[in-house]
Design a protein around this motif. Structure first.
Motif, PDB file in Angstrom:
ATOM      1  N   THR A   1       0.830  -1.205   0.000  1.00 21.12           N
ATOM      2  CA  THR A   1       0.000   0.000   0.000  1.00 21.12           C
ATOM      3  C   THR A   1       0.866   1.257   0.000  1.00 21.12           C
ATOM      4  N   GLN A   2       0.195   2.411  -0.152  1.00 22.17           N
ATOM      5  CA  GLN A   2       0.890   3.688  -0.046  1.00 22.17           C
ATOM      6  C   GLN A   2       1.434   3.886   1.367  1.00 22.17           C
ATOM      7  N   ALA A   3       0.739   3.359   2.381  1.00 25.61           N
ATOM      8  CA  ALA A   3       1.223   3.459   3.757  1.00 25.61           C
ATOM      9  C   ALA A   3       2.572   2.769   3.909  1.00 25.61           C
TER      10      ALA A   3
ATOM     11  N   ALA B   1       1.722  -1.814  -9.750  1.00 22.88           N
ATOM     12  CA  ALA B   1       2.956  -1.326 -10.354  1.00 22.88           C
ATOM     13  C   ALA B   1       3.491  -2.357 -11.362  1.00 22.88           C
TER      14      ALA B   1
ATOM     15  N   TRP C   1      -0.152  -4.075   3.580  1.00 29.27           N
ATOM     16  CA  TRP C   1      -1.018  -4.672   2.569  1.00 29.27           C
ATOM     17  C   TRP C   1      -2.472  -4.394   2.922  1.00 29.27           C
ATOM     18  N   ASP C   2      -3.302  -4.196   1.921  1.00 29.03           N
ATOM     19  CA  ASP C   2      -4.748  -4.102   2.127  1.00 29.03           C
ATOM     20  C   ASP C   2      -5.394  -5.299   1.427  1.00 29.03           C
TER      21      ASP C   2
ATOM     22  N   VAL D   1       4.781   2.440   1.470  1.00 30.08           N
ATOM     23  CA  VAL D   1       5.737   3.307   0.765  1.00 30.08           C
ATOM     24  C   VAL D   1       6.150   4.469   1.655  1.00 30.08           C
ATOM     25  N   ASP D   2       5.194   5.003   2.419  1.00 27.68           N
ATOM     26  CA  ASP D   2       5.425   6.195   3.233  1.00 27.68           C
ATOM     27  C   ASP D   2       5.919   5.902   4.647  1.00 27.68           C
TER      28      ASP D   2
ATOM     29  N   GLY E   1      10.162   7.489  -1.605  1.00 25.22           N
ATOM     30  CA  GLY E   1       9.127   6.785  -2.352  1.00 25.22           C
ATOM     31  C   GLY E   1       9.586   5.650  -3.221  1.00 25.22           C
TER      32      GLY E   1
ATOM     33  N   SER F   1       7.668   2.262  -4.010  1.00 25.84           N
ATOM     34  CA  SER F   1       6.475   2.218  -4.858  1.00 25.84           C
ATOM     35  C   SER F   1       6.567   1.136  -5.930  1.00 25.84           C
TER      36      SER F   1
ATOM     37  N   MET G   1       4.296  -1.694  -5.099  1.00 27.73           N
ATOM     38  CA  MET G   1       2.878  -1.412  -4.861  1.00 27.73           C
ATOM     39  C   MET G   1       1.965  -2.236  -5.759  1.00 27.73           C
ATOM     40  N   THR G   2       0.758  -2.467  -5.267  1.00 25.12           N
ATOM     41  CA  THR G   2      -0.272  -3.124  -6.066  1.00 25.12           C
ATOM     42  C   THR G   2      -0.470  -2.356  -7.363  1.00 25.12           C
TER      43      THR G   2
END
Length: 437
Positions: free
Chosen positions: A222-224, A244, A278-279, A226-227, A235, A238, A241-242
Motif C-alpha cells: 500500500t501507499q502506507a 505497479a 497490505w490491504d 511506501v510512506d 518513495g 512504490s 505497490m499493487t
C-alpha cells in the motif's frame, strides 16, 4: 598407577565441556517427516552479483545511484559421499561473536546426480540474520532430495546490518534474483550444472524474509508501506505497490510454493504508524500456494492483526494454510537452536543473544522438528507432485482436541481424527488453519 588414573579422571571431570552446537537434532517425539531423509548432504558456498541495483543507502535529494549488489549463498544438496560432517563457523546476533555449529553436511562433497535435477528451495532470513539461521532446514530438505539455497542478504546480516529501508526495498528483489542466478548456474558449465531444476522452485522466508515472500508471491503493498517513516527513502518502495508494472514483473511462474514464517509488515499500528503494508486488494494478489507458520504470542509481526490478517487476506491463493504454535513468540519455528556462546551477556547489545534464537515457552528443537515436517509435506506436494503428502495438510484445526483412536497394530478406528504423522498427544499446543471451502 591407581593414583595417576584417579587424577586423570578428575581432570577430565573438571575440564569444561566443549560446546557442540548441533543443528541436526530430531527429538523422539518429532512428527514423521521431521527427520533427515535418505540422502547424505553436501554443502558449499557460492557468491552471485546483481549489477546495477539501486543503491538504497545513498538515495538522497533525488539521486538514484546504482551499484553491484553481491550476495553470499549457502547451498545444500544431495551427495553420495560418506565423509565426516564439516562444522560451520557462524557469526551470532551481536555481529562480533562467532560459534561453531554442527550438522550433517559435508563441505564441498560431490553431488549425487542420480536423482538430479532436484527441485530448488530458496531460504531467506530475517533482519538481521544470516544464511545459517535456518541451516537445519536447508540440510534437512537437501537430505530429502532438494537443493536448498540460503541467502546472506546484504545490509541485513548480523555483520553488515544497515538502514531498514534497504531490506524493505531489496528483500523480494534478492529472492527473485537468486532464482534467476541459480537457473544460470544450473546451465552448461555452471557450478550447479544439471543439479537443480530452477523452473520448479519453492521459497521459505522468515520475518523480513517472510515479508519478501509475501510480495514475491503476488501481494502488492500500500501507499502506507511506501510512506513508512522509518522505511525506504523518497518513495522508492512504490515499485512493490499493487498495480505497479515492476511489481507485476517480479512474480515468477517458476515459483511454485511459498512458506512465510512470522512475516513482518502487516500491523504498522504497533509501530505508531497509521495503515498497513497490505490491504485487501494487495493480499488478493497472492497467487502461489502459501503456508504460514506463526506464534500466537508474536509481539514483533503481531499474530491476530498481523500474520493471521495476511493469511485471511490471501483469498486467491491456490492453497493457503497456517501452522500456529500457541503461546510462542516471534522465534517460532525458524531459528536454529541457540548456540551456547549466545547464552552469555553481550556488552554490545546489552542482552544475551540467546533471546534472538529461543522462545520462552517452546523448545527450539521441537519447533524445528514441526517446521521441517510441514515444510517437507508442503514442498513434496507442490514441487514433487507427491499427492500422498496432502494428508499431512488435511487436519482438524485444534491439535489438542483431535481424537486418537487406533488399534494396537496402528490401524485407525472410526472416529480417529489425529493429525497425520503425529504420535499420540504430540499435536497439543498446535493449530492448523486452512481454507476448507
Amino acid at each position: 598407577m591407581l593414583r595417576i588414573a584417579a587424577l586423570a579422571a578428575a581432570a577430565l571431570i573438571a575440564a569444561p565441556a566443549l560446546a557442540e552446537n548441533r543443528i541436526d537434532l530430531t527429538r523422539p517425539d518429532a512428527p514423521e517427516l521431521a527427520a533427515y531423509g535418505p540422502h547424505a548432504v553436501a554443502q558449499r558456498t557460492l557468491s552471485v552479483t546483481d549489477p546495477g541495483r539501486l543503491d538504497v543507502l545513498n538515495v538522497k535529494d533525488g539521486a538514484r545511484p546504482t551499484y553491484d549488489r553481491t550476495l553470499a549463498l549457502e547451498v545444500w544438496h544431495p551427495t553420495a559421499a560418506k565423509m565426516a560432517p564439516t562444522p560451520y563457523e557462524v557469526t551470532l546476533r551481536d555481529g562480533e561473536t562467532t560459534a561453531m555449529i554442527v550438522g550433517k553436511a559435508q563441505r564441498d562433497a560431490p553431488p549425487d546426480m542420480s536423482g538430479a535435477p532436484y527441485p530448488l528451495v530458496i531460504i531467506s532470513h530475517g533482519y538481521p540474520g544470516n544464511r545459517f539461521l535456518m541451516g537445519h532446514l536447508g540440510e534437512q530438505l537437501a537430505s530429502r532430495g532438494y537443493v536448498a539455497v540460503s541467502i546472506d542478504h546484504t545490509d541485513s546480516t548480523y555483520s553488515d546490518q544497515a538502514a531498514f529501508g534497504s531490506t524493505l526495498y531489496n528483500r523480494p528483489l534478492d529472492q527473485m534474483f537468486v532464482l534467476d542466478a541459480v537457473a544460470k548456474m544450473a546451465g552448461a558449465g555452471g557450478p550447479l550444472e544439471g543439479l537443480v531444476d530452477a523452473s520448479n522452485a519453492g521459497l521459505i522466508g522468515y520475518s523480513m524474509g517472510g515479508y519478501g515472500a509475501v510480495i514475491s508471491s503476488g501481494a502488492g503493498i500500500t501507499q502506507a508501506g511506501v510512506d513508512l517513516v522509518f522505511g525506504a527513502p523518497e518513495g522508492i518502495l512504490s515499485r512493490h505497490m499493487t498495480g505497479a508494472e515492476e511489481h507485476e514483473a517480479l512474480i515468477d511462474e517458476r515459483l511454485k510454493a511459498v512458506i512465510a514464517i512470522g512475516p513482518w509488515g502487516m500491523e504498522l499500528g504497533h509501530y505508531g504508524q497509521t495503515g498497513r503494508f497490505w490491504d485487501a486488494e494487495g493480499l488478493a494478489g497472492i497467487r502461489k500456494p502459501i503456508l504460514f507458520m506463526a506464534g500466537s504470542a508474536d509481539a514483533t509481526s503481531i499474530y491476530e492483526t498481523g500474520i493471521k490478517a495476511i493469511y485471511d487476506g490471501a483469498v486467491n491463493a491456490p492453497y493457503r494454510g497456517m501452522v500456529v504454535f500457541e503461546n510462542a513468540g516471534h522465534n517460532a519455528a525458524a531459528p536454529m537452536p541457540a548456540p551456547e556462546e549466545s547464552w552469555a551477556m553481550s556488552e554490545k547489545l546489552g542482552w544475551a543473544p540467546f533471546a534472538h534464537y529461543a522462545d520462552a515457552v517452546w523448545d527450539t528443537v521441537r519447533m524445528n522438528d514441526i517446521a521441517q515436517h510441514f515444510a517437507t509435506a508442503f514442498m513434496d506436494l507442490h514441487l514433487k507432485g507427491d499427492a500422498d503428502k496432502a494428508a499431512y495438510l488435511d487436519l482438524v484445526e485444534d491439535g489438542g482436541a483431535a481424537t486418537w483412536a487406533k488399534e494396537k497394530d496402528g490401524t485407525p478406528k472410526e472416529g480417529h481424527t489425529y493429525w497425520t504423522g503425529f504420535a499420540k498427544d504430540t499435536a497439543n499446543g498446535l493449530l492448523f488453519l486452512t481454507d476448507r471451502e
